[in-house]
Design a protein around this motif. Sequence first.
Motif, PDB file in Angstrom:
ATOM      1  N   LEU A 258      -6.048   4.394 -10.480  1.00  0.00           N
ATOM      2  CA  LEU A 258      -4.949   4.098  -9.180  1.00  0.00           C
ATOM      3  C   LEU A 258      -5.374   4.264  -7.835  1.00  0.00           C
ATOM      4  O   LEU A 258      -5.494   3.395  -6.874  1.00  0.00           O
ATOM      5  CB  LEU A 258      -3.774   4.594  -9.929  1.00  0.00           C
TER       6      LEU A 258
ATOM      7  N   ARG B  56      -6.157   1.361  -4.950  1.00  0.00           N
ATOM      8  CA  ARG B  56      -5.717   2.015  -3.210  1.00  0.00           C
ATOM      9  C   ARG B  56      -6.750   1.760  -2.627  1.00  0.00           C
ATOM     10  O   ARG B  56      -6.415   1.330  -1.716  1.00  0.00           O
ATOM     11  CB  ARG B  56      -5.202   3.312  -3.271  1.00  0.00           C
TER      12      ARG B  56
ATOM     13  N   PRO C 156       0.619  -0.837  -0.098  1.00  0.00           N
ATOM     14  CA  PRO C 156      -0.279  -0.067  -0.243  1.00  0.00           C
ATOM     15  C   PRO C 156       0.748   0.823   0.389  1.00  0.00           C
ATOM     16  O   PRO C 156       0.147   2.359  -0.689  1.00  0.00           O
ATOM     17  CB  PRO C 156      -0.779   0.135   1.079  1.00  0.00           C
TER      18      PRO C 156
ATOM     19  N   GLU D 122      -6.711  -3.798 -12.537  1.00  0.00           N
ATOM     20  CA  GLU D 122      -5.860  -2.895 -13.502  1.00  0.00           C
ATOM     21  C   GLU D 122      -6.479  -1.949 -14.608  1.00  0.00           C
ATOM     22  O   GLU D 122      -6.768  -0.923 -14.494  1.00  0.00           O
ATOM     23  CB  GLU D 122      -4.501  -3.144 -13.880  1.00  0.00           C
TER      24      GLU D 122
ATOM     25  N   LEU E 260       2.226   2.008  -3.489  1.00  0.00           N
ATOM     26  CA  LEU E 260       0.922   2.717  -4.093  1.00  0.00           C
ATOM     27  C   LEU E 260       0.384   4.208  -3.727  1.00  0.00           C
ATOM     28  O   LEU E 260       0.028   4.371  -5.143  1.00  0.00           O
ATOM     29  CB  LEU E 260      -0.453   1.782  -3.868  1.00  0.00           C
ATOM     30  N   TRP E 261       0.900   4.436  -2.732  1.00  0.00           N
ATOM     31  CA  TRP E 261       0.319   6.172  -2.350  1.00  0.00           C
ATOM     32  C   TRP E 261       1.600   6.546  -3.117  1.00  0.00           C
ATOM     33  O   TRP E 261       1.765   7.831  -3.641  1.00  0.00           O
ATOM     34  CB  TRP E 261       0.731   6.197  -1.269  1.00  0.00           C
TER      35      TRP E 261
ATOM     36  N   TYR F 277       3.179   3.661  -8.063  1.00  0.00           N
ATOM     37  CA  TYR F 277       3.544   2.294  -8.196  1.00  0.00           C
ATOM     38  C   TYR F 277       1.893   1.800  -8.410  1.00  0.00           C
ATOM     39  O   TYR F 277       1.496   2.336  -7.681  1.00  0.00           O
ATOM     40  CB  TYR F 277       4.763   1.723  -7.720  1.00  0.00           C
ATOM     41  N   LEU F 278       2.022   0.560  -9.384  1.00  0.00           N
ATOM     42  CA  LEU F 278       1.168  -0.382  -9.323  1.00  0.00           C
ATOM     43  C   LEU F 278       1.315  -1.449  -8.731  1.00  0.00           C
ATOM     44  O   LEU F 278       2.458  -2.127  -8.855  1.00  0.00           O
ATOM     45  CB  LEU F 278       0.684  -0.803 -10.459  1.00  0.00           C
ATOM     46  N   ILE F 279       0.347  -2.855  -8.578  1.00  0.00           N
ATOM     47  CA  ILE F 279       0.656  -3.873  -7.868  1.00  0.00           C
ATOM     48  C   ILE F 279       1.358  -4.936  -8.079  1.00  0.00           C
ATOM     49  O   ILE F 279       3.049  -5.212  -7.411  1.00  0.00           O
ATOM     50  CB  ILE F 279      -0.624  -4.600  -7.024  1.00  0.00           C
TER      51      ILE F 279
END
Length: 258
Positions: free
Chosen positions: A105, A109, A38, A100, A41-42, A45-47
């Motif tokens: 995004l 999140r 997480p 996705e 992601l903040w 970045y993507l998973i």
Amino acid sequence: MPEVVSWFFPWLIVTLVLSVGIFVQAAAGFAAGMLVIPTLLWLGYLIPEASMALLVATIPQNIAGVYALRESIRPKTLLWPGIGRVGFFPLGILALIAIEEAFPLVRIRQFVGGVVLAATIATAVYHPVPKAKLSPIWAWIAFPISGFLQGLVGMGGPAMVFWVSAHDWNTRQIRGFLFAMYLTSLAPAIVMLFAFFGDRLVTPALNACASIPILLLVTSLGLKFGNWLGRNRLRRVTLGLLFLMGVLGLASPWIRSG
């Protein structure tokens, strides 16, 4: 020079985030994924990128853990759980691809925040009575869920932790099993991520590789800190931090709009 600067700052950010996750994992024995994914992601970045960075970063820790606890690891306990975990990993990746494509995004999140919050609450309230032997059905529930969540959000640890906590194993057996399970599934997970997402994962993988010397030091410091503070107190602090991360993730659309 500009090329060096453009590489250094992304690497530094990833290294700092990975260091926090690896430190907590070494000290408390869990939570690296629930902190690292997480947070990245903040940071935009993507998973898949976050998952790749985390997987590569944990390779030395898992190798060292398996070697140190090798006498407490029973290989026959790894076979079917490992198959269940690895077998459901691609299904999680397919679900991730769909997410996705369907959501921005900020919604991703929010989804990850919900997963972190649910896993944190479950970890806090789940206190099974350890048994010498569990029904095989529980393994066929826990490890496919673990593999699916590993592919979907990069966090497959909680389901495995719940399963081992229900056994009357000592601490070395529990940690040895978890290290071995992580290690045996690392290579298939990395290969499958590259197969599905390709070149976009090269940079996070290289950044994580370049972070490994620092992460080894962080692991040593985390082990010492955990021994000094005590696992029970550290567990409470870690769960509080994870709870906050989960709430922030769920609230991310409103935080962003504010």
